[in-house]
Enzyme design. Sequence first.
Site, PDB file in Angstrom:
ATOM      1  CE  LYS A 209      41.657  47.766  31.344  1.00 54.06           C
ATOM      2  NZ  LYS A 209      41.266  48.495  32.745  1.00 54.06           N
ATOM      3  CD  GLU A 215      40.163  32.018  31.366  1.00 57.82           C
ATOM      4  OE1 GLU A 215      41.663  32.686  31.062  1.00 57.82           O
ATOM      5  OE2 GLU A 215      41.104  31.653  33.119  1.00 57.82           O
ATOM      6  NE  ARG A 271      35.833  44.917  40.311  1.00 50.48           N
ATOM      7  CZ  ARG A 271      36.734  44.975  40.134  1.00 50.48           C
ATOM      8  NH1 ARG A 271      37.675  43.964  39.748  1.00 50.48           N
ATOM      9  NH2 ARG A 271      38.058  45.345  41.195  1.00 50.48           N
ATOM     10  CD  GLU A 356      37.289  40.534  39.722  1.00 52.90           C
ATOM     11  OE1 GLU A 356      38.146  38.975  39.457  1.00 52.90           O
ATOM     12  OE2 GLU A 356      36.759  40.443  38.920  1.00 52.90           O
ATOM     13  CG  HIS A 387       9.443  26.264  44.544  1.00 53.43           C
ATOM     14  ND1 HIS A 387       8.340  26.187  45.208  1.00 53.43           N
ATOM     15  CD2 HIS A 387       9.029  27.330  43.938  1.00 53.43           C
ATOM     16  CE1 HIS A 387       7.484  26.420  44.548  1.00 53.43           C
ATOM     17  NE2 HIS A 387       7.683  27.762  44.046  1.00 53.43           N
ATOM     18  CE  LYS A 507      43.971  36.405  35.650  1.00 57.37           C
ATOM     19  NZ  LYS A 507      44.229  37.170  35.306  1.00 57.37           N
TER      20      LYS A 507
HETATM   21  C1  G6Q Z   1      37.205  43.071  36.196  1.00 58.50           C
HETATM   22  C2  G6Q Z   1      38.034  41.318  35.665  1.00 58.50           C
HETATM   23  C3  G6Q Z   1      38.015  40.729  34.935  1.00 58.50           C
HETATM   24  C4  G6Q Z   1      38.588  41.197  33.826  1.00 58.50           C
HETATM   25  C5  G6Q Z   1      38.688  39.730  33.491  1.00 58.50           C
HETATM   26  C6  G6Q Z   1      39.381  39.788  31.552  1.00 58.50           C
HETATM   27  O1  G6Q Z   1      36.884  43.255  36.500  1.00 58.50           O
HETATM   28  O2  G6Q Z   1      39.570  42.337  35.756  1.00 58.50           O
HETATM   29  O3  G6Q Z   1      36.960  39.671  35.289  1.00 58.50           O
HETATM   30  O4  G6Q Z   1      37.043  41.096  32.852  1.00 58.50           O
HETATM   31  O5  G6Q Z   1      39.707  38.604  33.484  1.00 58.50           O
HETATM   32  O6  G6Q Z   1      40.303  40.028  31.103  1.00 58.50           O
HETATM   33  P1  G6Q Z   1      39.744  40.984  29.830  1.00 58.50           P
HETATM   34  O7  G6Q Z   1      38.678  41.609  29.518  1.00 58.50           O
HETATM   35  O8  G6Q Z   1      41.735  41.373  29.603  1.00 58.50           O
HETATM   36  O9  G6Q Z   1      40.354  39.520  29.250  1.00 58.50           O
END
Ligand code: G6Q
Length: 549
Positions: A209, A215, A271, A356, A387, A507
Amino acid sequence: MNAATGLTARPAWRALQQHFTTLRATHLRDLFAADPRRGERFTAEGAGWYLDYSKNRIDQETRRLLVALARECGVEERREAMWRGERINVTEHRPVLHVALRAPRAAKIVVDGTDVVAEVHAVLERMGAFAERVRGGAWTGHTGRRIRNVVNIGIGGSDLGPQMAYEALRRYSARELRFRFVSNVDGTDFCEAVQDLDPAETLFVVCSKTFTTLETLANARAARTWLLAALGDTDAVRRHFVAVSTNASEVAKFGIDPDNMFGFWDWVGGRYSLDSAIGLSTMLAVGPEPFREFLAGFHAMDEHFRSAPFERNLPVLLALLTVWYVNFFDATSIAILPYDQYLQRFPAYLQQLTMESNGKQVTRDGARVGYATGPVYFGEPGTNGQHSFYQLLHQGTSLVPCDFIGFCRSLNPLGDQHDLLMANLFAQSEALAFGKTESEVRAEGVPERLVPHRCFDGNRPSNVLLADALTPQTLGALVALYEHSVFVQGCIWDVNSFDQWGVELGKQLAARIAPELTTTAPLAHDSSTNALIARYRRRRLPAGTLATQ
Ligand code: G6Q
């Protein structure tokens, strides 16, 4: 009303406290004995899903009071405020409009003067056209070879949803395409994902986003290096990388052609983004039409949530039951138990969605809550979980409400195996509720010293969710069911279910520590962190060296 005591001061809450003192001692065996039709009465249906919630420690009065609590907490008003595009994500000052992502073309939801539904459908069209080209072989790699591998790079909301949906809809997916999901900054994730792939046939879908996530950018850079090492020409990036993001300038900075970017909007939380362009890998797997059915399933549950009376409203009922156990029975965890192998990533996906969203300690106004909020969610597909951790569910000292999820028809009928699977689901829910008494154990001739070990108290609550078959539509409806359930819980606990400040501190500290690992500069952390970093500095391998060398 003081925000921190607001919830516990509500008339329905007070009445529930009183009611709890009488109901807590009642066994599910008594509730079922008192009402022979209980198993039909405490049920609800919507969007292709049947919910049996009769094996919960409630009676009609509990349901009445819980529904009254939902009303007193303004669930209806807040639901409509969400649909109207109000900025209900108060700490980030954003609307929350994942419902617009699956609204039919004719619908209209206006945010800041723009009809967002029209924008949603424009992106869906582009995604569909692209997916058709890749699936049909018209979109080729840099050397003209067909795309055979799709690697989704993303983390959190940009990974868990797409991966869960890909696994869930595998039966409907194009088997000639291979899908991999890379999320972890641990290089192992990327290296293992691509080790048997041919770069000339591999498409990377970089989902972020913000397009600033450490990462994802690290893995996207690794992917570019891997691709260029094989194909040699930077032009290749154009044919092998597409991006899904809200941040066009960062996408361009990375070197991905803006024509190959699929957008979404800041009113889609990570999410809650599976049904936006973040679902591109799912669409590549199943094709545009099944993806539209998937969205239609979400929408059907949206409609149910908006129109069904609370007493028959699946997301509202699920949410209220969770509140009942968390706040009155002090339950701290909920088990999600899908009896379908295709739903193997569903518990992990739900973990993020629920924890979250509602793992919060302050109200929307910033006052400390004076009650418990979001529980821990965990789970595994049945029958595997039986199990392993079900022992604790049956005979442990904690109360763990369970959601069983199953389908009447298998997508892979194999002899009588589906009947065996479902027999186990029904049996587990029955065993949890009714248990086995001392006299029943003795009647089986169990030696006296083993009787305490062989008894099951029962009275352990569970829901059973049944649909006819796992289809794109029922999957969409299932996800929307939990999305709205999380929303209703958030309304009751008065928390903002749409921010996630809790992930920030770690972070920030990691960003501070990362450069310290490769220098000998003095350390100024606590004594534990200092000693750990010092040990790591002495023992780490220079970048690029293998531990086995
Ligand atoms: C979800 C969080 C989080 C996010 C990731 C990836 O609601 O905001 O899990 O989706 O940190 O973020 P980006 O899509 O910005 O890389």
